[in-house]
Design an enzyme around this catalytic site. Sequence first.
Site, PDB file in Angstrom:
ATOM      1  N   ASN A 383      -3.241   0.567  -7.306  1.00  0.00           N
ATOM      2  CA  ASN A 383      -2.236   1.257  -6.508  1.00  0.00           C
ATOM      3  C   ASN A 383      -1.250   0.271  -5.888  1.00  0.00           C
ATOM      4  OD1 ASN A 383      -0.758   3.102  -5.099  1.00  0.00           O
ATOM      5  ND2 ASN A 383      -2.396   3.778  -3.760  1.00  0.00           N
ATOM      6  N   ASP A 384      -1.736  -0.568  -4.969  1.00  0.00           N
ATOM      7  CA  ASP A 384      -0.823  -1.459  -4.258  1.00  0.00           C
ATOM      8  C   ASP A 384      -0.077  -2.408  -5.197  1.00  0.00           C
ATOM      9  OD1 ASP A 384      -1.525  -0.326  -1.873  1.00  0.00           O
ATOM     10  OD2 ASP A 384      -3.115  -1.773  -1.466  1.00  0.00           O
TER      11      ASP A 384
END
Lengths: 457, 102
Positions: A383-384
């Site tokens: 995600n990040d």
Amino acid sequence: MSLLAPEWTALLYLLAAVCFILALKGLSSPKHARRGNLIGSLGALVAVVTVFFSIKLENIPLILAAIAVGSAIAVPIARKVKMTQMPQLVGGFNGVGGGAAALVAVLELGHNDDLWVRIAIVFTMLVGAVSFSGSAVTVLKLQELITTRPILFPGLPVVMSVAVLAAVGAAVMTVIDGSWVWPVALLVLGLLVGIFLVLPVGGADVPIVISLLNAFTGIAVGASGIVLGNVLLLVAGTLVGASGTILTMAMAAAMGRGVTGIMFGAFKGGSTAGSTTQSDRPVRSSSAEDVAVQLGYAQNVVIVPGYGLAVAQGQHTIAELATALEARGVHVVFGIHPVAGRMPGHMNVLLAEANVPYESLKELDEINPEFKNTDVVLVVGANDVVNPAAKSTPGSPIYGMPILEVGDANQIVFLKRSMRPGFAGIENEILFDPKTELLFGDAKESLSKVLSAVKAL
Amino acid sequence: MDAVTLLTVVVLAVFVGFEVISKVTSKLHTPLMSGANAIHGIILVGAIIVAGQTNDPWLLAVAIAAVVLATANMVGGFVVTDRMLEMFRGKKPAAKTGEDAK
């Protein structure tokens, strides 16, 4: 038993040191890396055999028995450990090395009056003890025996500062005073400092901590070389210290943050704390069959794996999916962010375990220009590392972190467990992009469904 | 050995370390860490030296503990690094592509 001349000892140690350098050099390409490691282990063997013939030693049977015991403990663990557990194992081995350096230093305290040597001794004790207890806490976090969230309590910075000052005080007293109280206090304080150092670090920052503690042990071993007047220990320890330092800085750069920010960020209520609130903005969710069609009829597919894949143990399924797609003529590569996983390079090891050839593993700089020509990006459990806030939102905790620019691709598919934000706790705009589809569920289950749907095409 | 010689060795080793490591591909960062880890297990040499030069039972016990820990660090480190690197394989020879379908 006749002993080797000092010149021969020195030359054999030099040979061992060269072997260690070649071992590290071998890692510049996967082709020669294994041979390099073998050369390194031969160097270690040469060094250990040499020491038995270089000085007069007592207790040789006992020492040999201890070596046998150490090997008997370590080899089965090293053989059987799962690749997802590699960070714990490396952390653990690192800790025992630091502990050994500290113990060696303590024992040298009794018969060294030289001021500089005594300073090197207390330095080795302190750094070795910090590395030992810090690694122990890291292993507990990675095994999830304690929470992976930062552990903070009020006054932690004060406690930490007092412990550091007291440790330095005990170190000074150990140097100038012969009492056994001071070295014991120094070791205990060193262990406490190590614990307080790692407790506030969040799970996502653990790769940096492992790397940093690796550097610590290297430095401790190097200092023990000064204590014992042994050039091999000095060179080998310094090499590892330098490599650990450079790797730590590279990791920090890959996260767009400074090393001090990571180690002490949580003290100030920094970024790793994060939020876990869910957004209720609309997203496009998809089905395994739709994803299979998109992937199966694409020309170029890039898979971006993250820690979620490791947690779900989905590396074999994803490798099968890649093979199935390639059998259909789809070009598949993996785009791997340097800090994906729980230690530097973790994703590469997991995928190599699943027989993904290393040519298919692309680094950040290699893959970013390719996204323009990519039909579908499949983001699994990451995600990040694909969050454009790192480029566009100066206030964001991950601002400045180099990301995989999946937004350049034609289509993006996320396999996600839920809409919860990633570790940094920031919403990911790319999830709401019209090009993006989401397939919710456990990474491994979703992958199996997509895999069988691709096979049915 | 005098202090200046030791310092020379340290400084040169730092530069060699930086040079060599900056060429390591990021694909191999995990084996790099475990390999570097194995190398600092060379503290085993120091542990053997102290264990061989004491006869006090307590000090000997501590030294033997250090030998066990250092051996675990070194041997375990090399074994696990080898296991990892063995998995990094290139693509199989292209001649076999026709048989992939079994």
